[in-house]
Design an enzyme around this catalytic site. Structure first.
Site, PDB file in Angstrom:
ATOM      1  CD  GLU A  15     -13.215  29.912  -1.257  1.00 52.21           C
ATOM      2  OE1 GLU A  15     -12.568  30.547  -0.407  1.00 52.21           O
ATOM      3  OE2 GLU A  15     -14.192  30.408  -1.844  1.00 52.21           O
ATOM      4  CG  ASP A  35     -15.683  33.027  -4.328  1.00 50.36           C
ATOM      5  OD1 ASP A  35     -14.613  32.877  -3.706  1.00 50.36           O
ATOM      6  OD2 ASP A  35     -16.528  33.889  -4.037  1.00 50.36           O
TER       7      ASP A  35
END
Length: 650
Positions: free
Chosen positions: A380, A327
């Site tokens: 990401e 993330d």
């Protein structure tokens, strides 16, 4: 006469397990940041010492004056169990006899100033159910895995030439238990429901959000306190093992959302763990995210890097996880990410690149992907940072895949436009192919795009309800045909109308509506086509796997292209009409003088379309110049029509 051979039936006793302890070698390797088994030493572990069973506790608290273990096993007595400091790295240890599984505990840390701090165990394998904040003793050994076939095959596959269609899922809100309360299904109950669902659709992988222990449901699991503990909301660690085991036995890979970018500042967590900042940088300009209100890991410290890298290895070895989606990578790579002037410090060269984060990602991917070749790391990363997915051992970051945030943004901006306006943004849909060979991409339609007033996928689409569904079918066909692996958030496969909320289940009742039920069947058919034909997935990062037929038909807002591969003559051709205008006797240039078989028509009634199309199931190419090719096929192209044809090279 020779004597018969006899074999002893006496069972061979397994060698006794070595007592768990922290040695000088452990301290040295941890201090160097290379103790990849540190989770087997730090935390709480059932063991036996001097013939007595109990629990071994170890915690890193280098600035503590003293550390005690308190818990339900001693009535939270703060004086009974004082730990001993082992070596200069700052690890404290104790063996406590007669402590078994299921006991709640914390570390009571005394600072040099005499202050008391009560902390959960950073390496705990299990945690008390929120709102409780204690750790819980647990033995993660002993689960009998049944996924040997999956695990043996995983590392032998070339992940880049395999299909990958990921179902992004949040367990607590996928489906609610009818008995009330939190409404959570256990990991085991969820397994019994999600496995047949994913086989029917059929996805290749599931990406699980919010598994690492976290105190706040509304954080979706992105503010973590327990990196080594699957959340207790849905059961025990072995229940989670069961879920992964069942998915693997069904041929479904498991990707874990992993959050090294920042951590929860709650008092029982990692922040100011021993009274000082040992996990985060003490300078808030490097140790805090002002926008998110979270702490940032200090990746310059070997012990912190060890904590994170060993954590990924822990999920691989102990839980058979197949990949991680990392993330907020951009927030780690840029020192000024989400910060104003005066809120950040430059690196030693005066730039905004986080040099420690670069080294960390290279180290992480080298260790993890080098040891487990079939394991997938996904970034990401929302900027144009170069070489995110370069091979390990080079000057890039070494991830397996990167989310194509640029593709996602351009795609959604185009699809929400009124069809009349689309010709002005025609090249939004073609631009991603111009840089497609720069990285190994996943095309994400994730949870972030269906929250915070962004609308669900179907509600982003223009027009009345039937138009919205027609547009979304077109959008999904473009998504499945475009080069890159696939990711779709739960509920969007059947056209959920409401935005996602972690507090409620998906609107399953919508499947009584023909449009929603048709959309679910349509996505399933797209995924079946995607998985059946190697040309759809074997070459995703070069023009050798994708070719435009006509990328410039902006006045009619029509796109045509085909997918191909190097070891099969079978190719698939896509034609997408992004307007509600029917084109009679539509002609498209084709690459081969052969027969084109219609595989899918997005306007068919079974998908929720109007039907009535008279396109032949098989069309022979005719000679004639069209779309810069010497042959073409002709048919009536339906309004909002998305077509897939199969053909073979001679």
């Amino acid at each position: 006469m020779a004597a018969k051979k006899t074999t002893s039936k006496t069972a061979v006793k397994p060698a006794p397990k070595e007592p768990v302890e922290v040695t000088d070698v452990d301290c040295y390797l941890f201090g160097q940041g290379t103790h990849y088994d540190i989770y087997k030493k730090l935390g709480s572990h059932p063991t036996e010492q001097n013939g007595q069973k109990g629990m071994f506790f170890a915690v890193w608290a280098p600035n503590a004056a003293a550390v005690h273990v308190i818990g339900t096993f001693n009535g939270w007595n703060e004086d009974q169990y004082a730990m001993t400091k082992a070596g200069e790295v700052g690890i404290w240890t104790i063996f406590i006899p007669n402590v078994g599984e299921g006991e709640l505990y914390k570390y009571l840390i005394y600072t040099p100033e005499g202050n008391k701090i009560y902390k959960a165990d950073p390496y705990a394998n299990y945690a008390e159910l929120r709102p409780g904040t204690a750790s819980r003793t647990y033995d993660i050994e002993g689960y009998k895995w049944g996924d040997a076939r999956w695990m043996n095959a995983r590392d032998k596959k070339d992940v880049f030439r395999q299909p990958m269609a990921i179902y992004e899922c949040h367990i607590g809100s996928w489906m609610k238990h009818p008995d009330g309360g939190d409404g959570f299904y256990t990991y085991r109950e969820f397994a019994d429901r999600i496995v047949p669902y994913l086989k029917e659709l059929p996805y290749t992988h599931i990406e699980l959000m919010g598994i690492l222990e976290h105190p706040l449901d509304a954080s979706w699991g992105y503010q973590v306190t327990g990196y080594y503990a699957p959340t207790s909301r849905y059961g025990t660690p072995k229940d989670f093992m069961y879920l992964i085991d069942e998915l693997h036995k069904a041929g479904i890979g498991v990707i874990l959302d992993w959050v090294p970018a920042h951590f929860c500042p709650d008092a029982h967590g990692l922040a100011r763990f021993d009274g000082q900042c040992i996990y985060e940088d003490p300078d808030p300009r490097r140790g805090e995210h002002p926008e998110w209100g979270t702490k940032i890991f200090n990746l310059a410290k070997p012990e912190v890097k060890n904590f994170l890298i060993a954590n990924v290895l822990y999920w691989i070895r102990e839980y058979h996880i197949d990949g991680i989606r990392v993330d907020a990578v951009a927030s780690m790579l840029y020192l000024d990410y989400g910060k104003k002037n005066g809120e950040w410090l430059p690196n030693k060269f005066g730039g905004n690149q986080n040099l420690d984060a670069i080294t960390f990602f290279q180290h992480l991917n080298s260790v993890v992907r080098g040891s487990y070749p079939g394991f997938i790391t996904i970034a990401e990363e929302s900027t144009a940072w170069p070489k995110v997915t370069s091979p390990i051992g080079t000057d890039g970051l070494g991830f397996t895949f990167k989310w194509s945030m640029g593709w996602m943004h351009d795609f959604l901006e185009y699809m929400k436009l009124d069809p009349v306006m689309r010709k002005g943004s025609h090249y939004n849909m073609t631009f991603a192919m111009s840089y497609n060979d720069a990285e190994k991409y996943i095309l994400p339609l994730s949870h972030d795009e269906v929250v915070h007033l962004k609308c669900s996928m179907v509600e982003k689409m223009p027009g009345y309800e039937v138009d919205k569904f027609a547009n979304l079918r077109l959008g999904y066909e473009y998504w499945i045909g475009h080069a890159g692996k696939k990711l779709l958030f739960m509920g969007q496969e059947f056209g959920q109308h409401r935005e996602w909320s972690e507090a409620r289940e998906l609107d399953w009742f919508l499947l009584q509506n023909p449009l929603n039920a048709g959309m679910q069947k349509y996505v399933a058919e797209l995924l079946k086509i995607y998985r059946k034909y190697p040309c759809m997935y074997e070459i995703d990062d070069s023009w050798a796997g994708f070719e435009w037929i006509n990328a410039d038909d902006k006045d009619r807002s029509i796109y045509s292209f085909f997918r191909k591969t190097d070891d099969s003559p079978v190719k698939l051709m896509f034609i997408l009409n992004m307007t509600p205008v029917e084109y009679k006797d539509y002609r498209v240039g084709v690459p081969e003088m052969t027969t084109y078989k219609l595989l899918l028509n997005s306007t068919d009634e079974k998908w929720g379309g109007p039907g009535g199309s008279n396109i032949p199931k098989s069309i022979k190419a005719k000679k004639g110049d069209c779309d810069w090719k010497p042959q073409y096929i002709a048919f009536d192209l339906p309004a909002y029509g998305g077509l897939i044809f199969q053909f073979e090279s001679k």
